[in-house]
Design a protein around this motif. Structure first.
Motif, mmCIF file in Angstrom:
data_model
loop_
_atom_site.group_PDB
_atom_site.id
_atom_site.type_symbol
_atom_site.label_atom_id
_atom_site.label_comp_id
_atom_site.label_asym_id
_atom_site.label_seq_id
_atom_site.Cartn_x
_atom_site.Cartn_y
_atom_site.Cartn_z
ATOM 1 N N LEU A 6 9.240 -26.080 11.315
ATOM 2 C CA LEU A 6 7.845 -25.531 11.423
ATOM 3 C C LEU A 6 7.214 -24.838 12.652
ATOM 4 O O LEU A 6 6.161 -24.187 12.360
ATOM 5 N N TRP A 12 2.302 -21.850 8.651
ATOM 6 C CA TRP A 12 2.701 -23.002 7.873
ATOM 7 C C TRP A 12 2.226 -24.238 8.784
ATOM 8 O O TRP A 12 2.231 -25.458 8.157
ATOM 9 N N ALA A 16 0.293 -27.407 7.492
ATOM 10 C CA ALA A 16 0.759 -28.911 7.841
ATOM 11 C C ALA A 16 -0.234 -29.489 8.282
ATOM 12 O O ALA A 16 -0.331 -30.756 7.828
ATOM 13 N N HIS A 20 -2.201 -33.013 6.842
ATOM 14 C CA HIS A 20 -1.909 -34.385 7.630
ATOM 15 C C HIS A 20 -3.388 -34.846 7.602
ATOM 16 O O HIS A 20 -3.604 -36.190 7.598
ATOM 17 N N ALA A 48 8.629 -27.321 7.657
ATOM 18 C CA ALA A 48 8.117 -26.981 6.428
ATOM 19 C C ALA A 48 8.881 -27.164 5.443
ATOM 20 O O ALA A 48 10.090 -26.906 5.283
ATOM 21 N N PHE A 55 4.964 -22.524 1.092
ATOM 22 C CA PHE A 55 4.536 -23.925 1.615
ATOM 23 C C PHE A 55 4.443 -24.883 0.640
ATOM 24 O O PHE A 55 3.422 -24.916 -0.199
ATOM 25 N N GLY A 57 4.895 -28.602 1.516
ATOM 26 C CA GLY A 57 4.505 -29.872 2.372
ATOM 27 C C GLY A 57 5.264 -29.844 3.627
ATOM 28 O O GLY A 57 5.816 -28.502 4.181
ATOM 29 N N TYR A 58 5.384 -30.908 4.353
ATOM 30 C CA TYR A 58 6.037 -30.858 5.448
ATOM 31 C C TYR A 58 6.652 -32.102 6.043
ATOM 32 O O TYR A 58 6.333 -33.308 5.378
ATOM 33 N N CYS A 59 7.563 -32.317 6.908
ATOM 34 C CA CYS A 59 8.266 -33.566 7.074
ATOM 35 C C CYS A 59 8.707 -33.471 8.741
ATOM 36 O O CYS A 59 8.754 -32.368 9.103
#
Length: 227
Positions: A6, A12, A16, A20, A48, A55, A57-59
Motif C-alpha cells: 500500500l 490506493w 484505504a 478506514h 492494497a 482497489f 480493500g486493504y489489510c
C-alpha cells in the motif's frame, strides 16, 4: 485477486484511509503519527487488496509464526474466499492468525467456517468512568449490526459507581433514578465490565438476571499502536 504494498501507491493509500474512516469505530491519532505509520505498527506491512487490478480493500499483515492479519477492511463480503486464497498464496505458509472486530459479522462468519480454531478475547485494559455513556455508545454500535434484540428493563448497580437502567428505546441506557425499582444485580466494577462487555458474560455470577439479547456489548477498538 492480488495484494500490493500500500505504501507504494498514494492513491490506493487514500482510498484505504477513506474505507478506514467509514468503520463504526476508529482510533484518532495526533502528533506525527500518520495513517500509514499506524498501519505499520508491530512490524506490519499494509497491502492494497486488488480485484482485477482495481482497489477493493486493504489489510495489514504482521510478521510472525504464523503471520498475523491484524486489520482487514473489505467492503464486499463476496470477495472473502478469493482474499483468503490470495493471502495464502502471498504468505506461502500453512496458516495465518486473523484478528477481527465484533461488527465484522461477515468476516467472522467466513473465517470461523474455515479456521482451525477461533478465540474470543476480551480487552480489560481500560477503566470506565462514565458507565451510562460507555454502555449507551456500545449499545448504539451493537444496533448497527444487530437490531433484532428485544430488551426488557433491567437495572444494574455498579458498586461505588451508581445504578444503570437498561431498556428498549432510542436511548437504551441511562442512570437509574431514586424512584426506580431495586437493582436486579449488584456487581463490583471489574465484574460489571466483564458482564457488559466481555465474551465471558454468561460466567459472571448473577448473569441469568440479564434479559436475553443484551450481552455482550461490543466495547472494542482497533489497536492503534498495539497496546
Amino acid at each position: 485477486m492480488a495484494l500490493a504494498p500500500l505504501a507504494e501507491y498514494p492513491s490506493w493509500l487514500e482510498s484505504a484511509r477513506a474505507l478506514h474512516e467509514k468503520q463504526p469505530v476508529t482510533c484518532a491519532r495526533g502528533g506525527d503519527a500518520s495513517f500509514l505509520t499506524v498501519l505499520q505498527s508491530w512490524r506490519a506491512e499494509p497491502y492494497a487488496v486488488l480485484q482485477d487490478g482495481m482497489f477493493a480493500g486493504y489489510c495489514a499483515l504482521a510478521e510472525g509464526k504464523p503471520p498475523r492479519l491484524q486489520e482487514l477492511v473489505l467492503p464486499d463480503a463476496a470477495l472473502l474466499p478469493a482474499f483468503a486464497a490470495a493471502l495464502a498464496q502471498h504468505t506461502g505458509v500453512a496458516g495465518v492468525r486473523v484478528q477481527l472486530y465484533p461488527w465484522q459479522r461477515a468476516e467472522l462468519a467466513y473465517f470461523a467456517s474455515v479456521a482451525e480454531q477461533g478465540v474470543c478475547v476480551p480487552n480489560h485494559s481500560y477503566r470506565i468512568f462514565h458507565w451510562a455513556a460507555a454502555a449507551r455508545a456500545a449499545m448504539a454500535l451493537q444496533r448497527t449490526y444487530d437490531d433484532t434484540a428485544i430488551l426488557d428493563e433491567f437495572i444494574l448497580e455498579v458498586e461505588n459507581e451508581g445504578r444503570l437502567r437498561f431498556g428498549p428505546g432510542a436511548e437504551g441506557v441511562r442512570p437509574a433514578e431514586p424512584q426506580d425499582a431495586a437493582p436486579d444485580l449488584v456487581l463490583p466494577p471489574l465484574d460489571a465490565a466483564r458482564l457488559l462487555f466481555g465474551p465471558d458474560s454468561p460466567l459472571v455470577p448473577g448473569a441469568q438476571a440479564v434479559p436475553a439479547g443484551l450481552l455482550p456489548l461490543p466495547l472494542a477498538f482497533p489497536w492503534a499502536d498495539g497496546i
